[in-house]
Design a protein around this motif. Structure first.
Motif, short mmCIF file in Angstrom:
data_model
loop_
_atom_site.label_atom_id
_atom_site.label_comp_id
_atom_site.label_asym_id
_atom_site.label_seq_id
_atom_site.Cartn_x
_atom_site.Cartn_y
_atom_site.Cartn_z
N PRO A 251 0.91 -1.04 0.54
CA PRO A 251 -0.24 -0.35 -0.28
C PRO A 251 0.84 1.49 0.24
O PRO A 251 1.79 1.52 0.27
CB PRO A 251 -0.66 -0.19 1.34
N LEU A 252 0.26 2.44 -0.32
CA LEU A 252 1.09 3.54 -0.16
C LEU A 252 0.31 4.37 0.94
O LEU A 252 -0.69 4.42 1.24
CB LEU A 252 0.46 4.63 -1.84
N THR A 253 1.54 4.95 1.58
CA THR A 253 0.77 6.09 2.66
C THR A 253 0.15 6.98 2.19
O THR A 253 0.51 7.68 0.74
CB THR A 253 2.32 6.16 3.70
N LEU A 254 -0.45 8.16 2.53
CA LEU A 254 -0.93 9.34 2.32
C LEU A 254 0.05 10.46 1.44
O LEU A 254 0.49 10.54 0.47
CB LEU A 254 -2.08 9.90 3.59
N SER A 255 0.58 10.64 2.23
CA SER A 255 2.09 10.61 2.15
C SER A 255 3.01 10.56 1.35
O SER A 255 3.46 11.61 0.05
CB SER A 255 3.39 11.20 3.11
N LYS A 269 -2.14 6.90 -9.33
CA LYS A 269 -1.84 6.05 -7.47
C LYS A 269 -2.58 6.94 -6.92
O LYS A 269 -3.17 5.85 -5.88
CB LYS A 269 -0.56 7.60 -8.04
N TRP A 270 -3.76 7.79 -6.99
CA TRP A 270 -4.74 8.17 -6.58
C TRP A 270 -5.89 6.20 -6.41
O TRP A 270 -6.08 5.99 -4.90
CB TRP A 270 -6.00 8.91 -6.78
N ARG A 271 -5.97 5.72 -7.77
CA ARG A 271 -6.92 4.90 -7.90
C ARG A 271 -5.78 3.78 -7.05
O ARG A 271 -6.84 2.19 -6.16
CB ARG A 271 -6.98 3.86 -9.15
N LYS A 275 -7.81 1.88 -3.64
CA LYS A 275 -7.83 0.49 -3.51
C LYS A 275 -7.36 -0.33 -2.68
O LYS A 275 -8.33 -1.41 -1.82
CB LYS A 275 -7.38 -0.56 -5.06
N HIS A 276 -6.44 -0.21 -1.94
CA HIS A 276 -5.67 -0.71 -0.21
C HIS A 276 -7.07 -0.48 0.93
O HIS A 276 -6.74 -0.71 1.87
CB HIS A 276 -4.18 -0.44 -0.31
N LYS A 277 -7.27 1.13 0.54
CA LYS A 277 -7.99 1.19 1.68
C LYS A 277 -9.68 0.90 1.64
O LYS A 277 -10.21 0.92 3.03
CB LYS A 277 -8.19 3.19 1.51
N LEU A 278 -9.68 0.47 -0.09
CA LEU A 278 -11.34 -0.39 0.19
C LEU A 278 -10.38 -2.01 -0.04
O LEU A 278 -11.68 -2.14 -1.17
CB LEU A 278 -12.04 0.47 -0.57
N GLY A 279 -9.93 -2.26 0.00
CA GLY A 279 -9.20 -3.31 0.10
C GLY A 279 -10.90 -4.28 0.05
O GLY A 279 -10.23 -5.13 -1.43
N SER A 280 -11.67 -4.69 1.39
CA SER A 280 -11.75 -5.52 1.08
C SER A 280 -12.77 -5.59 -0.52
O SER A 280 -13.72 -6.58 -1.38
CB SER A 280 -12.98 -5.85 2.34
N LEU A 281 -13.82 -4.54 -0.85
CA LEU A 281 -14.40 -4.45 -1.45
C LEU A 281 -14.26 -3.57 -3.19
O LEU A 281 -15.02 -4.81 -3.99
CB LEU A 281 -15.04 -2.37 -1.59
N SER A 282 -12.75 -3.76 -3.01
CA SER A 282 -11.60 -4.11 -4.26
C SER A 282 -12.29 -5.59 -4.55
O SER A 282 -11.91 -6.40 -5.86
CB SER A 282 -10.62 -3.66 -4.28
#
Length: 299
Positions: A251-255, A269-271, A275-282
């Motif tokens: 995952p990418l951190t926000l920084s 990069k935003w996608r 994707k990792h922030k919404l991992g299970s949904l993805s």
């Protein structure tokens, strides 16, 4: 125009142990509305009945020529053999688990201009029940842009003499052979043209596996970057490392995201970040694309 007034286009295809998919791919090439084609199929020493089935099925079709490797040498060696044997002024390829749309060759040929090194198109990513159109936007792709991200697709229409001059695909690479090929083509002959209309379907919904899932991919990426390191800017190197991070599912951190966006590819990069922030949904989304709504409830 008569058939002879159109230059011959040679379509090369390696195949190994998946005869039914190979037949689908071949039929999609034979269904082209472009009138002057040949297809060269190279069986990379299949251990099943691929050779017998294909040669018997198409024995009377003069558009097809078959070659068999005495031992497995990989898809790149098979492609190179086909390009060497080809008679066409132009060559392009298809993988044995993919398909051409009927207008593919005519649309690529109509867009071709020698000021471009090669011509490709947007493509369709077929999950099985859902299809996505990728890179369906016309663009002249320069070398710096191509070194940021592979945006040409894995198949392009190019003059055969150019492929021969560059000695074809690099058999030492376990993956990224097409990316490497088009980098070398663009470096030698100038920017490439990508037309918007998708005409190539990549079938990712089947269970037989693709090189994109191979554990060799990370090592091959190292090889690719090392091979072209002298051509890459700081931006290119950063974006290649981002791509590697994607392959490793880190995952990418926000920084990191904010810092990375100064090198471009902002939407991608935003996608990836979301994707990792919404991992299970993805993961559910991809499963639904592959198996349909009912597939969400099956193991």
């Amino acid at each position: 125009m008569t058939k002879q007034e159109f230059p011959l286009i040679s379509v090369y295809m390696p195949t190994y142990n998946r005869v039914n998919m190979a037949i689908t791919a071949i039929e999609s090439v034979l269904a082209q509305d472009y009138p002057n084609i040949e297809m060269l199929v190279v069986d990379d020493a299949s251990t099943d009945d691929t050779w017998q089935v294909l040669t018997n099925r198409y024995i009377d079709d003069e558009r097809l020529r078959f070659f068999r490797q005495s031992k497995g040498q990989g898809a790149c060696a098979a492609r190179n053999r086909a390009i060497t044997e080809a008679r066409g002024e132009f060559v392009t390829g298809i993988d044995d688990d993919d398909e051409f749309l009927p207008h593919r060759l005519s649309s690529l040929y109509n867009a071709y201009d020698d000021k471009y090194s090669c011509v490709c198109s947007g493509y369709i990513w077929d999950y099985g029940t859902v299809q996505k159109r990728l890179y369906a936007k016309e663009q002249v792709v320069t070398l710096p842009e191509l070194l940021d991200l592979h945006t040409l697709s894995n198949q392009a229409l190019v003059r055969r003499e150019r492929m021969l001059q560059l000695e074809g695909f690099d058999v030492s690479l376990a993956a990224f052979q097409d990316y490497d090929m088009w980098v070398r083509v663009v470096l030698a002959f100038g920017p490439a043209l990508r037309i918007a209309e998708p005409s190539y379907k990549v079938n990712v919904g089947h269970e037989l596996g693709r090189i994109t899932n191979s554990p060799k991919r990370l090592d091959a990426h190292k090889q690719f970057v090392a091979k072209h390191r002298a051509l890459m800017s700081e931006r290119n190197l950063h974006n290649q490392m981002f791509y590697r991070q994607c392959m490793e599912h880190i995952p990418l951190t926000l920084s990191q995201l904010i810092s990375s966006c100064r090198y471009g590819l902002v939407k991608l990069k935003w996608r990836y970040y979301l994707k990792h922030k919404l991992g299970s949904l993805s993961r559910w989304r991809i499963k639904m694309f592959s198996k349909g709504l009912l597939g969400l409830f099956r193991k």
